[in-house]
Design a protein around this motif. Structure first.
Motif, PDB file in Angstrom:
ATOM      1  N   GLY A 236       0.805  -1.211   0.000  1.00 21.75           N
ATOM      2  CA  GLY A 236       0.000   0.000   0.000  1.00 21.75           C
ATOM      3  C   GLY A 236       0.838   1.260   0.000  1.00 21.75           C
ATOM      4  O   GLY A 236       1.815   1.399  -0.746  1.00 21.75           O
ATOM      5  N   ASP A 237       0.460   2.202   0.873  1.00 17.99           N
ATOM      6  CA  ASP A 237       1.161   3.485   0.980  1.00 17.99           C
ATOM      7  C   ASP A 237       2.092   3.523   2.195  1.00 17.99           C
ATOM      8  O   ASP A 237       2.485   4.603   2.641  1.00 17.99           O
ATOM      9  CB  ASP A 237       0.150   4.627   1.064  1.00 17.99           C
ATOM     10  N   SER A 238       2.453   2.364   2.734  1.00 15.18           N
ATOM     11  CA  SER A 238       3.319   2.319   3.929  1.00 15.18           C
ATOM     12  C   SER A 238       4.784   2.535   3.602  1.00 15.18           C
ATOM     13  O   SER A 238       5.598   2.687   4.511  1.00 15.18           O
ATOM     14  CB  SER A 238       3.146   0.978   4.644  1.00 15.18           C
ATOM     15  N   GLY A 239       5.136   2.493   2.320  1.00 25.68           N
ATOM     16  CA  GLY A 239       6.544   2.614   1.951  1.00 25.68           C
ATOM     17  C   GLY A 239       7.327   1.350   2.185  1.00 25.68           C
ATOM     18  O   GLY A 239       8.565   1.380   2.194  1.00 25.68           O
ATOM     19  N   GLN A 240       6.666   0.223   2.373  1.00 24.56           N
ATOM     20  CA  GLN A 240       7.331  -1.046   2.621  1.00 24.56           C
ATOM     21  C   GLN A 240       7.023  -2.027   1.491  1.00 24.56           C
ATOM     22  O   GLN A 240       5.980  -1.933   0.833  1.00 24.56           O
ATOM     23  CB  GLN A 240       6.879  -1.639   3.958  1.00 24.56           C
ATOM     24  N   LEU A 241       7.931  -2.971   1.294  1.00 24.46           N
ATOM     25  CA  LEU A 241       7.787  -4.008   0.277  1.00 24.46           C
ATOM     26  C   LEU A 241       7.952  -5.367   0.915  1.00 24.46           C
ATOM     27  O   LEU A 241       8.769  -5.560   1.815  1.00 24.46           O
ATOM     28  CB  LEU A 241       8.825  -3.837  -0.845  1.00 24.46           C
ATOM     29  N   PHE A 242       7.173  -6.322   0.438  1.00 30.17           N
ATOM     30  CA  PHE A 242       7.216  -7.692   0.942  1.00 30.17           C
ATOM     31  C   PHE A 242       7.657  -8.594  -0.207  1.00 30.17           C
ATOM     32  O   PHE A 242       7.070  -8.556  -1.296  1.00 30.17           O
ATOM     33  CB  PHE A 242       5.843  -8.112   1.465  1.00 30.17           C
ATOM     34  N   THR A 243       8.679  -9.394   0.018  1.00 28.57           N
ATOM     35  CA  THR A 243       9.195 -10.293  -1.012  1.00 28.57           C
ATOM     36  C   THR A 243       9.225 -11.720  -0.501  1.00 28.57           C
ATOM     37  O   THR A 243       9.373 -11.969   0.699  1.00 28.57           O
ATOM     38  CB  THR A 243      10.623  -9.892  -1.445  1.00 28.57           C
ATOM     39  N   THR A 244       9.088 -12.660  -1.421  1.00 26.57           N
ATOM     40  CA  THR A 244       9.222 -14.086  -1.133  1.00 26.57           C
ATOM     41  C   THR A 244      10.229 -14.671  -2.106  1.00 26.57           C
ATOM     42  O   THR A 244      10.301 -14.254  -3.265  1.00 26.57           O
ATOM     43  CB  THR A 244       7.876 -14.825  -1.280  1.00 26.57           C
ATOM     44  N   GLY A 245      11.001 -15.619  -1.646  1.00 23.38           N
ATOM     45  CA  GLY A 245      12.020 -16.231  -2.500  1.00 23.38           C
ATOM     46  C   GLY A 245      12.689 -17.390  -1.802  1.00 23.38           C
ATOM     47  O   GLY A 245      12.098 -18.046  -0.916  1.00 23.38           O
ATOM     48  N   PHE A 246      13.958 -17.640  -2.185  1.00 23.36           N
ATOM     49  CA  PHE A 246      14.694 -18.799  -1.686  1.00 23.36           C
ATOM     50  C   PHE A 246      16.061 -18.345  -1.173  1.00 23.36           C
ATOM     51  O   PHE A 246      16.671 -17.404  -1.696  1.00 23.36           O
ATOM     52  CB  PHE A 246      14.873 -19.837  -2.791  1.00 23.36           C
ATOM     53  N   SER A 247      16.523 -19.024  -0.138  1.00 23.69           N
ATOM     54  CA  SER A 247      17.829 -18.725   0.444  1.00 23.69           C
ATOM     55  C   SER A 247      18.920 -19.477  -0.311  1.00 23.69           C
ATOM     56  O   SER A 247      18.650 -20.214  -1.273  1.00 23.69           O
ATOM     57  CB  SER A 247      17.845 -19.108   1.924  1.00 23.69           C
ATOM     58  N   ARG A 248      20.141 -19.308   0.155  1.00 26.79           N
ATOM     59  CA  ARG A 248      21.264 -19.987  -0.482  1.00 26.79           C
ATOM     60  C   ARG A 248      21.141 -21.501  -0.347  1.00 26.79           C
ATOM     61  O   ARG A 248      21.613 -22.253  -1.208  1.00 26.79           O
ATOM     62  CB  ARG A 248      22.572 -19.501   0.146  1.00 26.79           C
ATOM     63  N   ASN A 249      20.480 -21.957   0.712  1.00 29.69           N
ATOM     64  CA  ASN A 249      20.286 -23.394   0.942  1.00 29.69           C
ATOM     65  C   ASN A 249      18.970 -23.905   0.366  1.00 29.69           C
ATOM     66  O   ASN A 249      18.518 -24.993   0.742  1.00 29.69           O
ATOM     67  CB  ASN A 249      20.337 -23.687   2.444  1.00 29.69           C
ATOM     68  N   SER A 250      18.335 -23.113  -0.514  1.00 28.02           N
ATOM     69  CA  SER A 250      17.071 -23.477  -1.176  1.00 28.02           C
ATOM     70  C   SER A 250      15.907 -23.588  -0.201  1.00 28.02           C
ATOM     71  O   SER A 250      14.925 -24.308  -0.457  1.00 28.02           O
ATOM     72  CB  SER A 250      17.218 -24.785  -1.967  1.00 28.02           C
ATOM     73  N   ASN A 251      16.003 -22.898   0.935  1.00 25.87           N
ATOM     74  CA  ASN A 251      14.862 -22.802   1.843  1.00 25.87           C
ATOM     75  C   ASN A 251      13.985 -21.627   1.429  1.00 25.87           C
ATOM     76  O   ASN A 251      14.487 -20.562   1.033  1.00 25.87           O
ATOM     77  CB  ASN A 251      15.337 -22.610   3.284  1.00 25.87           C
ATOM     78  N   ARG A 252      12.686 -21.810   1.538  1.00 22.85           N
ATOM     79  CA  ARG A 252      11.775 -20.729   1.210  1.00 22.85           C
ATOM     80  C   ARG A 252      11.759 -19.706   2.340  1.00 22.85           C
ATOM     81  O   ARG A 252      11.730 -20.074   3.518  1.00 22.85           O
ATOM     82  CB  ARG A 252      10.359 -21.253   0.962  1.00 22.85           C
ATOM     83  N   GLU A 253      11.737 -18.420   1.991  1.00 27.32           N
ATOM     84  CA  GLU A 253      11.790 -17.365   2.985  1.00 27.32           C
ATOM     85  C   GLU A 253      11.031 -16.139   2.499  1.00 27.32           C
ATOM     86  O   GLU A 253      10.703 -16.018   1.310  1.00 27.32           O
ATOM     87  CB  GLU A 253      13.247 -16.984   3.294  1.00 27.32           C
ATOM     88  N   TYR A 254      10.752 -15.246   3.446  1.00 35.97           N
ATOM     89  CA  TYR A 254      10.163 -13.960   3.113  1.00 35.97           C
ATOM     90  C   TYR A 254      11.007 -12.858   3.752  1.00 35.97           C
ATOM     91  O   TYR A 254      11.779 -13.097   4.687  1.00 35.97           O
ATOM     92  CB  TYR A 254       8.706 -13.870   3.586  1.00 35.97           C
ATOM     93  N   ALA A 255      10.842 -11.640   3.213  1.00 37.30           N
ATOM     94  CA  ALA A 255      11.592 -10.497   3.733  1.00 37.30           C
ATOM     95  C   ALA A 255      10.737  -9.249   3.609  1.00 37.30           C
ATOM     96  O   ALA A 255       9.919  -9.131   2.687  1.00 37.30           O
ATOM     97  CB  ALA A 255      12.913 -10.317   2.981  1.00 37.30           C
ATOM     98  N   LEU A 256      10.918  -8.342   4.544  1.00 34.09           N
ATOM     99  CA  LEU A 256      10.235  -7.050   4.543  1.00 34.09           C
ATOM    100  C   LEU A 256      11.268  -5.954   4.363  1.00 34.09           C
ATOM    101  O   LEU A 256      12.284  -5.930   5.064  1.00 34.09           O
ATOM    102  CB  LEU A 256       9.455  -6.841   5.847  1.00 34.09           C
ATOM    103  N   TRP A 257      10.989  -5.023   3.408  1.00 34.86           N
ATOM    104  CA  TRP A 257      11.938  -3.990   3.053  1.00 34.86           C
ATOM    105  C   TRP A 257      11.308  -2.607   3.202  1.00 34.86           C
ATOM    106  O   TRP A 257      10.093  -2.461   3.088  1.00 34.86           O
ATOM    107  CB  TRP A 257      12.418  -4.150   1.607  1.00 34.86           C
ATOM    108  N   SER A 258      12.161  -1.628   3.426  1.00 37.02           N
ATOM    109  CA  SER A 258      11.750  -0.229   3.359  1.00 37.02           C
ATOM    110  C   SER A 258      12.207   0.337   2.023  1.00 37.02           C
ATOM    111  O   SER A 258      13.350   0.085   1.600  1.00 37.02           O
ATOM    112  CB  SER A 258      12.363   0.581   4.508  1.00 37.02           C
TER     113      SER A 258
END
Length: 578
Positions: A236-258
């Protein structure tokens, strides 16, 4: 001792209070699902499904070309085998998205490197749809993802495997911006709430924030380091981004960014070690994030807060059937009487079923819950495409969920855009109009018509004839767009007294609803190939009906002849016996 007790009391915060702690998912019963849907088996990382309060669109499996089926939302149950599809693409369809400001307009992209805009009637499709509103050409390779602008009308973003993102103004069928900042395959893109920023993820493991008007990169940072696909979502308008992907060990993960700093995430958490791509969904009204994996049977949901640790895990919806993709209903289409805050449409992998799943907040009262339903995004654009291109930014228009408009009923404002039209077709229309003119024969003796200037075939007379055919082009187009059943011709009864035939006494047949020849010239000519196609289809259907009438008439004539022969045979025998 008291000091230690006080320290323990201050460090212990207890259970976090939240109105969404007890959200649960509820799958619909079988009679409210959509069965016998030929869901695509493509391995492309898209949701393959789009939903609005009127229709549900699902990309289907076809042999040759590409198609998707559009089902009215209320027509649940088993899908008829003869249900009409949208079949205009020459390659498999990869993504579909409904226009947020018109529930009858949908965009689709395909492996044929084209983007098409379609109009769906309110009652759905009775036959296969091949006539598009707009056909956009600009990508050199297949187009993978689409995204509508959240506030500006007729602005569409497309991402292709040619590493380009193109911003389109579909009302004119032209590209506004071509963004070539990516050097590898684009995995996802997402607008912020006002639509002045565009976030993307790429195979080069970079998270980018772009200016969609100029195409310049605002900020850039390293995202998930895994080799599988990553997805990004603007919160939305919070100025934040949410991403999903994979780590170096092929584990699924999420991250929150500004968006102010993409060098380090605000939070990064590992989810599990499965291999399916994770798709995030965000509800701005409740600030809840839903994460579903391709091939998984569960849907996890989180709540976003404005302080550390930023994201709180709430729970998950569990199911024994894996999902190929998920579509979601806009907030204005949710059922407020059931305290439904989100609704998914799950495409099953093992069965041809589309299953609705409601996310519900348990409440005892049946009345409207104002704290669960703040004003949400309305199906009304905040500005036109030209205003957005000129540099204006506006927040979305909001409506009340208590008595707001849930479904749109808007006419098509888009003109058919086809760059293949040429002037030769216009010249052919003029030729057909000239050939279609009735040749009026004058049966008067030569001595009576010798002084008639119109009968003298001079150069000026021929020029007049061609000029009249050009002026009567509107009349020709008028007849071509109407079937014979819609035209009531004036007929005059036969009389005993016959007047001599002449060009002045012979008058062309004119419909009863057109009084003079001037009315014929006032009729509009078809402006696009779509109108000509519709006229052609109407004439073809009318010809089929007329052929059927002729066949029945011939059959009836043969029956009458047979009856007449049968009745004549006994009479002839009686006369011979006498």
């Amino acid at each position: 001792m008291p000091t230690s007790t006080n320290n323990q009391a201050t460090s212990f915060r207890g259970v976090r209070t939240s109105k969404f702690r007890h959200v649960y998912g509820q799958a619909m019963r079988k009679e409210r699902c959509y069965e016998n849907v030929p869901i695509t088996r493509s391995a492309h990382d898209s949701n393959c499904c789009a939903v609005n309060p009127k229709f549900i669109a699902v990309v289907t499996e076809t042999a040759g070309g590409g198609s998707f089926v559009v089902i009215p939302l209320e027509k649940t149950g088993r899908l008829d085998f003869t249900t009409g599809r949208v079949v205009g693409h020459s390659g498999p369809v990869l993504d579909v998205k409904w226009n947020p400001f018109n529930d009858n307009v949908i965009a689709s992209c395909s492996e044929d490197a084209t983007i098409k805009i379609w109009y769906i009637p309110d009652n759905g499709l009775n036959a296969n749809l091949k006539d598009w509103l707009v056909d956009l050409h600009g990508h050199r390779r297949r187009v993978a993802y689409l995204e509508w602008h959240p506030t500006a009308e007729n602005i569409l973003a497309s991402a292709g495997l040619d590493h380009l993102i193109i911003i389109w103004n579909i009302s004119h069928g032209e590209a506004v911006t071509v963004i070539d900042s990516h050097h590898d395959v684009i995995y996802s893109m997402s607008f912020n709430r006002e639509g002045n920023l565009l976030a993307t993820t790429c195979k080069d493991k970079k998270l980018r924030i772009l200016d969609p008007r100029s195409g310049k990169t605002v900020s850039e940072g390293s995202c998930h380091v895994g080799s599988r696909a990553t997805k990004v979502l603007y919160l939305g308008d919070s100025g934040q981004l949410f991403t999903t992907g994979f780590s170096r060990n092929s584990n699924r993960e999420y991250a929150l960014w500004s968006q102010q700093n993409l060098n380090e995430p605000l939070r990064r958490e590992t989810i599990d070690s499965s291999s399916g791509v994770l798709f995030p969904f965000y509800d701005h009204d409740t600030r809840m994030i839903y994460v579903a994996g391709k091939g998984d049977g569960n849907i996890r949901f989180f709540e976003v807060v404005s302080e550390s640790p930023w994201i709180h895990y709430l729970g998950q919806f569990l199911s024994g059937f894996p999902q190929r993709g998920l579509g979601f209903m806009p907030k204005r289409g949710c059922d407020t009487s059931q305290c439904e805050v989100f609704r998914f449409y799950k495409l099953h992998i093992t069965r041809n079923i589309c299953e609705p799943i409601s996310m519900i907040v348990p409440r005892k009262s049946d009345s409207f819950q104002a704290d669960l339903y703040p004003d949400t995004v309305a199906p009304t654009p905040a500005m036109s495409a030209e205003e957005w291109i000129s540099g204006k930014n506006k927040p979305p228009v909001l409506l009340s969920m208590r008595s707001g408009l849930k479904v749109t009923y808007k006419p098509v404002r888009l003109e058919h855009v086809d760059k293949k039209l040429s002037l030769s077709e216009r010249n052919n229309e003029k030729k057909f109009a000239f050939i279609a003119q009735e040749n009026i024969v004058d049966y008067r003796p030569l001595e009576l018509r010798g002084n008639d200037l119109k009968a003298v075939k001079t150069t000026s007379n021929l020029g007049t004839k061609f000029l009249n055919s050009n002026n009567n082009l509107n009349t020709y187009n008028f007849w071509s767009t109407r079937s014979a059943s819609q035209i009531n011709l004036k007929t005059q009864p036969f009389s005993q007294k016959k007047e001599p035939l002449s060009p002045r006494t012979l008058k062309p047949l004119v419909p009863s609803f057109l009084s003079t020849e001037k009315d014929l010239h006032k009729m509009d000519t078809p402006k696009s190939e779509l109108e000509l196609r519709r006229a052609y289809m109407a004439q073809r259907e009318e010809l089929k009906v007329l052929k059927g009438h002729l066949i029945l008439k011939d059959k009836r004539i043969k029956e009458l002849e047979e009856e007449l022969r049968v009745t004549r045979d006994p009479l002839s025998r009686d006369s011979s016996e006498c």
